[in-house]
Design a protein around this motif. Structure first.
Motif, PDB file in Angstrom:
ATOM      1  N   GLN A 131       0.879  -1.174   0.000  1.00 54.32           N
ATOM      2  CA  GLN A 131       0.000   0.000   0.000  1.00 54.32           C
ATOM      3  C   GLN A 131       0.913   1.219   0.000  1.00 54.32           C
ATOM      4  OE1 GLN A 131      -3.162  -0.506  -0.459  1.00 54.32           O
ATOM      5  NE2 GLN A 131      -2.989  -2.723  -0.191  1.00 54.32           N
ATOM      6  N   PRO A 132       1.253   1.751  -1.171  1.00 53.96           N
ATOM      7  CA  PRO A 132       2.348   2.718  -1.274  1.00 53.96           C
ATOM      8  C   PRO A 132       2.033   4.135  -0.823  1.00 53.96           C
ATOM      9  CG  PRO A 132       1.379   2.327  -3.425  1.00 53.96           C
ATOM     10  CD  PRO A 132       0.717   1.366  -2.490  1.00 53.96           C
ATOM     11  N   VAL A 133       0.774   4.430  -0.531  1.00 49.71           N
ATOM     12  CA  VAL A 133       0.416   5.768  -0.065  1.00 49.71           C
ATOM     13  C   VAL A 133      -0.260   5.660   1.291  1.00 49.71           C
ATOM     14  CG1 VAL A 133       0.132   6.625  -2.417  1.00 49.71           C
ATOM     15  CG2 VAL A 133      -1.859   5.789  -1.166  1.00 49.71           C
ATOM     16  N   CYS A 134      -0.366   6.793   1.961  1.00 50.06           N
ATOM     17  CA  CYS A 134      -1.039   6.841   3.255  1.00 50.06           C
ATOM     18  C   CYS A 134      -2.543   7.004   3.032  1.00 50.06           C
ATOM     19  CB  CYS A 134      -0.503   8.001   4.086  1.00 50.06           C
ATOM     20  SG  CYS A 134      -1.398   8.251   5.634  1.00 50.06           S
ATOM     21  N   GLU A 135      -3.302   6.038   3.480  1.00 51.04           N
ATOM     22  CA  GLU A 135      -4.760   6.060   3.285  1.00 51.04           C
ATOM     23  C   GLU A 135      -5.394   7.279   3.942  1.00 51.04           C
ATOM     24  OE1 GLU A 135      -8.666   3.303   4.428  1.00 51.04           O
ATOM     25  OE2 GLU A 135      -6.634   2.577   4.803  1.00 51.04           O
ATOM     26  N   GLY A 136      -4.917   7.623   5.143  1.00 48.09           N
ATOM     27  CA  GLY A 136      -5.506   8.752   5.853  1.00 48.09           C
ATOM     28  C   GLY A 136      -5.266  10.074   5.155  1.00 48.09           C
ATOM     29  N   GLU A 250      -2.036  19.896  15.032  1.00 44.18           N
ATOM     30  CA  GLU A 250      -1.721  18.731  15.863  1.00 44.18           C
ATOM     31  C   GLU A 250      -1.811  17.477  15.005  1.00 44.18           C
ATOM     32  OE1 GLU A 250      -4.130  18.581  19.332  1.00 44.18           O
ATOM     33  OE2 GLU A 250      -3.152  20.310  20.261  1.00 44.18           O
ATOM     34  N   ARG A 251      -0.724  16.745  14.939  1.00 39.88           N
ATOM     35  CA  ARG A 251      -0.610  15.671  13.974  1.00 39.88           C
ATOM     36  C   ARG A 251      -1.358  14.415  14.387  1.00 39.88           C
ATOM     37  NH1 ARG A 251       2.453  11.327  12.372  1.00 39.88           N
ATOM     38  NH2 ARG A 251       2.462  11.136  10.096  1.00 39.88           N
ATOM     39  N   THR A 252      -2.043  13.816  13.409  1.00 43.34           N
ATOM     40  CA  THR A 252      -2.676  12.517  13.577  1.00 43.34           C
ATOM     41  C   THR A 252      -1.794  11.470  12.897  1.00 43.34           C
ATOM     42  OG1 THR A 252      -4.883  13.500  13.541  1.00 43.34           O
ATOM     43  CG2 THR A 252      -4.730  11.127  13.113  1.00 43.34           C
ATOM     44  N   PRO A 253      -1.356  10.434  13.619  1.00 43.47           N
ATOM     45  CA  PRO A 253      -0.482   9.432  13.011  1.00 43.47           C
ATOM     46  C   PRO A 253      -1.165   8.702  11.857  1.00 43.47           C
ATOM     47  CG  PRO A 253      -0.439   9.266  15.404  1.00 43.47           C
ATOM     48  CD  PRO A 253      -1.562  10.189  15.058  1.00 43.47           C
ATOM     49  N   SER A 254      -0.355   8.184  10.950  1.00 42.66           N
ATOM     50  CA  SER A 254      -0.876   7.403   9.831  1.00 42.66           C
ATOM     51  C   SER A 254      -1.597   6.170  10.350  1.00 42.66           C
ATOM     52  CB  SER A 254       0.274   6.972   8.916  1.00 42.66           C
ATOM     53  OG  SER A 254      -0.147   5.977   8.010  1.00 42.66           O
TER      54      SER A 254
END
Length: 290
Positions: A131-136, A250-254
């Motif tokens: 899965q080469p991209v971040c879904e979120g 504020e960052r949300t993790p992948s």
């Protein structure tokens, strides 16, 4: 909670956003050489941003010669937590018309001769690219396209070709038969290197043409591409204005845990690791190498 630092790789006009406060410029030295150009840092809606023109200002770097490793290393070194690629592409689908966007979810790599990894002899690593991209991040990009009124497709497979020449008609028909959706020259190895650097990555592909399979449109050329690029650039900026507030400071993790892929990727025994290569990986893999 960690702060978001969104890196945007694309054209130099993308950071011409009303309300963007430019706070710094960075000329970064990396173990892999210099990145494509000076990196512009700014803030928009409370989010820290890094902008890097992939081909350099004035588009003077060929797709085959983009310093992909230096670009990703420099962005990581400056604190990037996520990467958004914005790039032009050709379409293999009638419904994916010039002027529309595709949020890429898969790649087929047909490039050749480009350094495609930070790792190698002295420290071998195998990261998953299933899965080469971040879904979120990709979902937020698609939602931003809709919010900005930009016609976009939620997913698509990107065929990465070497270039710099446009493809032949036989290649175009072959890739269509394979089920490819769009074709471009810069998606790889950029996505692979972002994964090795533990950076969640998304790609918004802006369609400029129908490649050469589409008989009514004729063969693709630079003039036809440039006609569409201006409008695409305006839409890309509109998408960014809608996207950045949804990402937030504020960052949300992948959701896939991309920030920790190296935990299970390194295979070389510690006593066989090359100190010179380890030193080059201080930014990319410093979290796991100490």
């Amino acid at each position: 909670m960690a702060r978001t630092v969104l890196a945007v790789i694309g054209g130099s006009g993308l950071y011409d956003l009303e309300g963007l406060e430019v706070t710094a410029t960075h000329d970064v030295d990396t173990p892999w050489g210099a990145p494509s150009d000076t990196i512009v840092e700014g803030e928009y809606a409370g989010v820290r941003l890094l902008f890097l023109p992939r081909h350099g200002r004035g588009h003077f770097i060929s797709p085959s010669e983009v310093p992909y490793r230096a670009n990703i290393d420099a962005l990581k070194r400056l604190g990037a937590t996520d990467v958004l690629s914005i790039s032009s592409c050709g379409s293999f689908r009638e419904e994916m018309a010039p002027g529309t966007f595709v949020v890429v979810d898969q790649y087929v790599d047909r490039t050749k001769g480009r350094p495609s990894s930070f790792f190698g002899t002295g420290l071998v690593a195998h990261v998953s690219m299933a899965q080469p991209v971040c879904e979120g991040l990709s979902a937020k990009v698609f939602a931003a396209c809709e919010a900005a009124g930009v016609t976009a497709f939620e997913r698509g497979t990107y065929l990465a070709m070497e270039g710099p020449q446009f493809g032949t008609l036989a290649e175009s028909n072959l890739y269509r038969a394979w089920g490819m959706d769009v074709v471009g020259m810069t998606g790889m190895p950029e996505a692979k290197l972002a994964r090795e650097a533990e950076l969640p990555y998304a790609c918004c592909a802006m369609i400029t043409d129908y490649d050469c399979w589409h008989e009514p449109s004729g063969a693709v050329d630079v003039a036809s591409v440039l006609k569409v690029m201006g409008r695409n650039g305006e839409n890309a900026r509109a998408m960014l204005r809608a996207l950045i507030p949804t990402i937030g400071p504020e960052r949300t993790p992948s959701p896939a845990g991309i920030e920790h892929v190296l935990d299970t990727a390194l295979i070389t025994a510690p006593d066989k690791r090359d100190p010179a290569l380890l030193a080059k990986l201080d930014a990319v893999a410093g979290r796991v190498l100490g």
